[in-house]
Design an enzyme around this catalytic site. Structure first.
Site, PDB file in Angstrom:
ATOM      1  N   ASP A 149       8.341  31.258  44.856  1.00 52.00           N
ATOM      2  CA  ASP A 149       8.398  32.677  44.539  1.00 52.00           C
ATOM      3  C   ASP A 149       9.802  32.927  44.004  1.00 52.00           C
ATOM      4  OD1 ASP A 149       8.784  35.441  44.591  1.00 52.00           O
ATOM      5  OD2 ASP A 149       7.600  35.723  46.413  1.00 52.00           O
ATOM      6  N   VAL A 150       9.890  33.313  42.741  1.00 50.43           N
ATOM      7  CA  VAL A 150      11.218  33.424  42.101  1.00 50.43           C
ATOM      8  C   VAL A 150      12.059  34.551  42.672  1.00 50.43           C
ATOM      9  CG1 VAL A 150      10.531  32.342  39.922  1.00 50.43           C
ATOM     10  CG2 VAL A 150      10.228  34.822  40.217  1.00 50.43           C
TER      11      VAL A 150
ATOM     12  N   LYS B 157      13.308  44.927  31.459  1.00 57.10           N
ATOM     13  CA  LYS B 157      13.561  44.066  30.312  1.00 57.10           C
ATOM     14  C   LYS B 157      14.848  44.461  29.580  1.00 57.10           C
ATOM     15  CE  LYS B 157      10.126  41.259  30.766  1.00 57.10           C
ATOM     16  NZ  LYS B 157      10.338  39.826  31.078  1.00 57.10           N
TER      17      LYS B 157
ATOM     18  N   ASN C 107      11.129  32.797  32.689  1.00 58.22           N
ATOM     19  CA  ASN C 107       9.966  33.381  32.022  1.00 58.22           C
ATOM     20  C   ASN C 107       9.092  34.233  32.940  1.00 58.22           C
ATOM     21  OD1 ASN C 107       7.626  33.382  29.925  1.00 58.22           O
ATOM     22  ND2 ASN C 107       6.725  32.458  31.750  1.00 58.22           N
TER      23      ASN C 107
ATOM     24  N   TYR D  98       8.719  48.247  33.702  1.00 59.66           N
ATOM     25  CA  TYR D  98       8.786  47.050  32.854  1.00 59.66           C
ATOM     26  C   TYR D  98       9.865  47.217  31.789  1.00 59.66           C
ATOM     27  CZ  TYR D  98       7.234  43.305  29.704  1.00 59.66           C
ATOM     28  OH  TYR D  98       7.180  42.185  28.899  1.00 59.66           O
TER      29      TYR D  98
END
Length: 260
Positions: free
Chosen positions: A68-69, A167, A95, A163
């Site tokens: 789990d990043v 980003k 990614n 989102y």
């Protein structure tokens, strides 16, 4: 060394997060074709292992790691496993990412936090851990972050403020890390895709064809969505010696969407 040789990734080890499917899988495949040894990092170990097996058929060594990043302890274990098997890390592709189409007034804190944790905080955590290894061992490396054209525009008609904000943060984090690590030989760049035909967008395209055509495809000068393999060249370029004087930049690959 010829210009084509500069694009080769022979003897390099590349870690790609969220690589069991979609853009991550395609980038992993492209780097493998350029000669890199590949580490597939994903929460879904079964799917990640299958992807690693597919890429191994290209003729390079691969490794699938479950992590789990957003969990630093799991990332540390992942990196230890990579170093045990390969003894080095040369490339990191951050990614892993998610998107929630929820209006801002309806979004609860937990939903906001999940998007920001995966899309932005995890980029910092992965970059920090890999950079610590690079700084202490090889004084060289390339980190590639997955941003989005949504860092520059507000998508419509879907609501996705979490989102978009995450980003935009990725792009400025990319610049900041690039500035901090430039003299240490670690380059940090980003890719900002437009609307891509992946598992993440498949449901919208199938269930809302008229809306996606009107607001996604028609405003794109090339009049289509991008294919995952169309990011492979950019990823290999940023990972290779061909981009040795490039850091802190974001490559927008969106079929021209942000032109207008």
């Amino acid at each position: 060394m010829s210009v084509l040789d500069k694009f080769r990734l022979n003897n390099k080890v590349a870690i790609i997060t969220g690589a069991a499917q979609g853009l991550g899988k395609s980038i992993a495949k492209g780097m493998a074709e350029a000669g890199a040894r590949i580490v597939i990092v994903d929460k879904n170990y079964e799917k990640g292992s299958k992807t690693a097996q597919e890429i191994a058929e290209i003729g390079v060594e691969t490794l699938a790691c479950q992590a789990d990043v957003t969990k630093e302890d799991q990332l540390k274990m992942m990196l230890a496993e990579v170093l045990e098997q390969f003894g080095q890390v040369d490339i990191l592709v951050n990614n892993a990412g998610i998107c929630k189409h929820i209006a801002a007034e309806d979004m609860i804190l937990e939903d906001w936090q999940e998007v920001v944790d995966i899309n932005l905080t995890a980029v910092f955590l992965c970059s920090k851990l890999v950079a610590l290894y690079m700084l202490g061992n090889q004084q060289k490396g390339s980190i590639i972050n997955m941003a989005s054209m949504s860092a520059y525009i507000v998508n419509y008609p879907q609501a996705q403020s979490s989102y978009n904000a995450s980003k935009a943060g990725v792009i400025h984090l990319t610049k900041s890390l690039a500035a901090e690590w430039a003299t240490a030989g670690i380059r940090v760049n980003a890719i900002a895709p437009g609307y891509m035909a992946t598992e993440m967008t498949k449901e919208d395209v199938q269930n809302k064809p008229e809306i996606t055509r009107k607001y996604w495809i028609t405003p794109t000068p090339m009049k289509r969505m991008g294919q995952p393999e169309e990011l492979q060249g950019a990823a290999v370029y940023l990972a290779s010696e061909a981009s040795s004087f490039m850091t802190g930049n974001t490559m927008i690959i969106d079929g021209g969407y942000t032109i207008y």
